[in-house]
Write a protein that holds these residues in place. Structure first.
Motif, mmCIF file in Angstrom:
data_model
loop_
_atom_site.group_PDB
_atom_site.id
_atom_site.type_symbol
_atom_site.label_atom_id
_atom_site.label_comp_id
_atom_site.label_asym_id
_atom_site.label_seq_id
_atom_site.Cartn_x
_atom_site.Cartn_y
_atom_site.Cartn_z
ATOM 1 N N ASN A 17 0.813 -1.219 0.000
ATOM 2 C CA ASN A 17 0.000 0.000 0.000
ATOM 3 C C ASN A 17 0.845 1.267 0.000
ATOM 4 O OD1 ASN A 17 -2.424 -1.339 -0.073
ATOM 5 N ND2 ASN A 17 -2.543 -1.510 2.138
ATOM 6 N N PHE A 21 0.005 4.081 -2.727
ATOM 7 C CA PHE A 21 -0.366 5.457 -2.380
ATOM 8 C C PHE A 21 0.533 6.463 -3.086
ATOM 9 C CE2 PHE A 21 -2.010 3.794 1.931
ATOM 10 C CZ PHE A 21 -3.289 3.619 1.430
ATOM 11 N N THR A 24 -0.095 6.429 -7.030
ATOM 12 C CA THR A 24 -1.392 6.942 -7.460
ATOM 13 C C THR A 24 -1.740 8.296 -6.832
ATOM 14 O OG1 THR A 24 -2.519 5.723 -5.691
ATOM 15 C CG2 THR A 24 -2.312 4.629 -7.846
ATOM 16 N N VAL A 25 -0.843 8.788 -6.004
ATOM 17 C CA VAL A 25 -1.047 10.062 -5.295
ATOM 18 C C VAL A 25 -2.419 10.058 -4.602
ATOM 19 C CG1 VAL A 25 -0.832 12.579 -5.436
ATOM 20 C CG2 VAL A 25 0.344 11.155 -7.097
ATOM 21 N N THR A 26 -2.634 9.018 -3.803
ATOM 22 C CA THR A 26 -3.883 8.865 -3.052
ATOM 23 C C THR A 26 -3.564 8.546 -1.603
ATOM 24 O OG1 THR A 26 -3.989 6.515 -3.611
ATOM 25 C CG2 THR A 26 -5.204 8.022 -5.039
ATOM 26 N N GLY A 27 -4.610 8.491 -0.789
ATOM 27 C CA GLY A 27 -4.434 8.126 0.616
ATOM 28 C C GLY A 27 -3.433 9.046 1.297
ATOM 29 N N TYR A 29 -0.580 10.020 0.874
ATOM 30 C CA TYR A 29 0.509 10.164 -0.091
ATOM 31 C C TYR A 29 1.731 10.869 0.500
ATOM 32 C CZ TYR A 29 3.173 12.420 -3.779
ATOM 33 O OH TYR A 29 4.196 12.886 -4.553
ATOM 34 N N LEU A 63 -5.566 -0.868 -12.176
ATOM 35 C CA LEU A 63 -5.907 0.555 -12.215
ATOM 36 C C LEU A 63 -5.742 1.117 -13.622
ATOM 37 C CD1 LEU A 63 -6.675 3.169 -10.756
ATOM 38 C CD2 LEU A 63 -4.248 3.486 -10.270
ATOM 39 N N THR A 67 -8.762 2.610 -15.952
ATOM 40 C CA THR A 67 -8.696 3.993 -16.414
ATOM 41 C C THR A 67 -8.754 4.074 -17.938
ATOM 42 O OG1 THR A 67 -7.387 4.590 -14.484
ATOM 43 C CG2 THR A 67 -7.317 6.108 -16.341
#
Length: 87
Positions: A17, A21, A24-27, A29, A63, A67
């Motif tokens: 994870n 993160f 994907t520049v999420t959570g 990050y 992903l 997309t």
């Protein structure tokens, strides 16, 4: 639960994870990126195993397929199986 920003040890096993993160520049990050930079610059020794590498690859592939082809994650594996030469 220990926050990555508070980690002060010498070495640590890195879960997939963390890479997801950052990729994907999420959570969380920002925290994950700073953590990986500490590893990059030798402040911490990070370990992964082949399963982590496979999981990161698999999640990023799913992903990307979702997309590109605008499909839902649960449809992605079937799409890949039915279209082995997709680009």
């Amino acid at each position: 639960m220990l926050d990555l920003a508070d980690f002060t040890g010498n070495d640590i096993f890195i879960d997939s994870n963390i890479f997801i993160f950052v990729a994907t520049v999420t959570g969380p990050y920002d925290v994950c990126e700073k953590f990986l930079l500490k590893i990059k610059y030798g402040e911490i020794i990070g370990y992964v195993n082949p399963l982590v590498i496979e999981e990161v690859y698999h999640k990023l592939l799913i992903l990307d397929v979702c997309t590109r082809y605008q499909i839902k994650p649960f449809e992605a594996v079937r799409f890949i199986k039915n279209n082995p030469n997709f680009k």
